[in-house]
Write an enzyme that holds these catalytic residues in place. Structure first.
Site, PDB file in Angstrom:
ATOM      1  N   GLY A  46      -7.621   0.819  12.764  1.00 20.70           N
ATOM      2  CA  GLY A  46      -8.829   1.001  11.762  1.00 20.70           C
ATOM      3  C   GLY A  46      -8.357  -0.060  10.499  1.00 20.70           C
ATOM      4  O   GLY A  46      -7.483  -0.400  10.488  1.00 20.70           O
ATOM      5  N   GLN A  51      -8.905  -2.813   1.878  1.00 15.06           N
ATOM      6  CA  GLN A  51      -7.679  -3.644   2.581  1.00 15.06           C
ATOM      7  C   GLN A  51      -8.054  -5.194   2.836  1.00 15.06           C
ATOM      8  O   GLN A  51      -6.974  -5.876   2.878  1.00 15.06           O
ATOM      9  CB  GLN A  51      -7.215  -3.025   3.935  1.00 15.06           C
ATOM     10  CG  GLN A  51      -6.780  -1.640   3.911  1.00 15.06           C
ATOM     11  CD  GLN A  51      -6.446  -1.017   5.046  1.00 15.06           C
ATOM     12  OE1 GLN A  51      -7.296  -0.536   5.724  1.00 15.06           O
ATOM     13  NE2 GLN A  51      -5.175  -1.276   5.544  1.00 15.06           N
ATOM     14  N   CYS A  93       0.171   1.473   8.745  1.00 14.84           N
ATOM     15  CA  CYS A  93      -0.992   0.921   8.111  1.00 14.84           C
ATOM     16  C   CYS A  93      -0.719  -0.542   7.886  1.00 14.84           C
ATOM     17  O   CYS A  93       0.323  -0.932   7.476  1.00 14.84           O
ATOM     18  CB  CYS A  93      -0.891   1.901   6.682  1.00 14.84           C
ATOM     19  SG  CYS A  93      -2.395   1.057   5.638  1.00 14.84           S
ATOM     20  N   LEU A  94      -1.812  -1.102   7.976  1.00 16.90           N
ATOM     21  CA  LEU A  94      -1.746  -2.711   7.864  1.00 16.90           C
ATOM     22  C   LEU A  94      -1.576  -2.994   6.525  1.00 16.90           C
ATOM     23  O   LEU A  94      -0.954  -4.242   6.445  1.00 16.90           O
ATOM     24  CB  LEU A  94      -2.928  -3.336   8.371  1.00 16.90           C
ATOM     25  CG  LEU A  94      -3.171  -3.276  10.001  1.00 16.90           C
ATOM     26  CD1 LEU A  94      -4.807  -3.863  10.364  1.00 16.90           C
ATOM     27  CD2 LEU A  94      -2.467  -3.843  10.959  1.00 16.90           C
ATOM     28  N   HIS A 135      -7.361   8.849   7.511  1.00 15.46           N
ATOM     29  CA  HIS A 135      -6.736   7.648   6.987  1.00 15.46           C
ATOM     30  C   HIS A 135      -7.586   6.782   6.294  1.00 15.46           C
ATOM     31  O   HIS A 135      -7.382   6.380   5.312  1.00 15.46           O
ATOM     32  CB  HIS A 135      -5.835   7.067   8.026  1.00 15.46           C
ATOM     33  CG  HIS A 135      -4.930   5.781   7.749  1.00 15.46           C
ATOM     34  ND1 HIS A 135      -3.630   5.945   7.922  1.00 15.46           N
ATOM     35  CD2 HIS A 135      -5.286   4.768   7.370  1.00 15.46           C
ATOM     36  CE1 HIS A 135      -3.250   4.740   7.607  1.00 15.46           C
ATOM     37  NE2 HIS A 135      -4.209   3.954   7.238  1.00 15.46           N
ATOM     38  N   GLU A 136      -8.607   6.295   7.150  1.00 11.59           N
ATOM     39  CA  GLU A 136      -9.492   5.320   6.649  1.00 11.59           C
ATOM     40  C   GLU A 136     -10.409   5.875   5.479  1.00 11.59           C
ATOM     41  O   GLU A 136     -10.727   5.118   4.442  1.00 11.59           O
ATOM     42  CB  GLU A 136     -10.339   4.799   7.469  1.00 11.59           C
ATOM     43  CG  GLU A 136      -9.713   3.909   8.832  1.00 11.59           C
ATOM     44  CD  GLU A 136      -8.653   3.080   8.359  1.00 11.59           C
ATOM     45  OE1 GLU A 136      -8.763   2.411   7.333  1.00 11.59           O
ATOM     46  OE2 GLU A 136      -7.774   2.976   9.374  1.00 11.59           O
ATOM     47  N   HIS A 139      -8.206   5.849   2.598  1.00 17.73           N
ATOM     48  CA  HIS A 139      -8.346   4.272   1.851  1.00 17.73           C
ATOM     49  C   HIS A 139      -9.397   4.285   0.639  1.00 17.73           C
ATOM     50  O   HIS A 139      -9.052   3.451  -0.429  1.00 17.73           O
ATOM     51  CB  HIS A 139      -8.425   3.221   2.747  1.00 17.73           C
ATOM     52  CG  HIS A 139      -7.105   2.829   3.576  1.00 17.73           C
ATOM     53  ND1 HIS A 139      -6.339   2.188   2.712  1.00 17.73           N
ATOM     54  CD2 HIS A 139      -6.672   2.738   4.645  1.00 17.73           C
ATOM     55  CE1 HIS A 139      -5.230   1.764   3.580  1.00 17.73           C
ATOM     56  NE2 HIS A 139      -5.291   2.274   4.628  1.00 17.73           N
TER      57      HIS A 139
HETATM   58 NI    NI Z   1      -4.537   1.989   6.472  1.00 18.53          NI
END
Ligand code: NI
Length: 166
Positions: A46, A51, A93-94, A135-136, A139
């Protein structure tokens, strides 16, 4: 479509509160396409708009987690409206490259948002999709998964990450 630059900690944009999207214009359509492409190339489950440096309330989630359509999920102005239970599972997480840790999240969520046509969509789910939605949406509030670790794990993370960056 183009691949976007993924911001990593400690980039301050990851801490910004994302603004709601009131008008699904061409810019938003283009952004969501680029975010999907970026997510796929980075092998992420995701991605939130913060991000890629744009603090607006837009998230994408990989098709493999979508039980209904088998298409990538694009969710605008997502909110978690209900949660149930608790589950501990590993996350990454990216924006926090190379770090994976177990995080306690709600087991089940009801998430609501709008799709690219402005239509309300809901996901009442458990497992990986429920985790990705939490999680998203975090963010979009400027919250990263490393913020909600236990105090001990958080301390270990800080130690490990500061070492890696120096
Ligand atoms: Ni993330």
């Amino acid at each position: 479509m183009s691949v976007l630059d993924i911001k990593v900690i400690p980039d301050p944009v990851l801490r910004k509160i994302a603004q709601p999207i009131n008008n699904i214009n061409d810019g938003i359509v283009k952004l969501s396409g680029n975010m999907i492409e970026t997510m796929i190339l980075a092998h992420g489950a995701g991605l939130a708009a913060n991000q890629v440096g744009l603090p607006v309330q837009l998230v994408v989630i990989d098709a493999s987690l979508n039980p209904r359509e088998k298409e990538h999920i694009i969710l605008i102005n997502p909110v978690i409206v209900e949660t149930d239970g608790e589950e501990n599972a590993e996350e990454g997480c990216l924006s926090v490259p190379g770090y994976y840790e177990y995080v306690k999240r709600a087991k089940r969520v009801l998430a609501r948002g709008t799709d690219m046509n402005g239509k309300t969509i809901e996901f009442d789910c458990e497992g990986q999709l429920a985790r990705a939605l939490q999680h998203e949406t975090d963010h979009l509030k400027g919250v990263l998964f490393v913020d909600i670790l236990s105090p001990l794990k958080k301390a270990l993370f800080k130690k490990k990450y500061s070492r890696k960056n120096t």
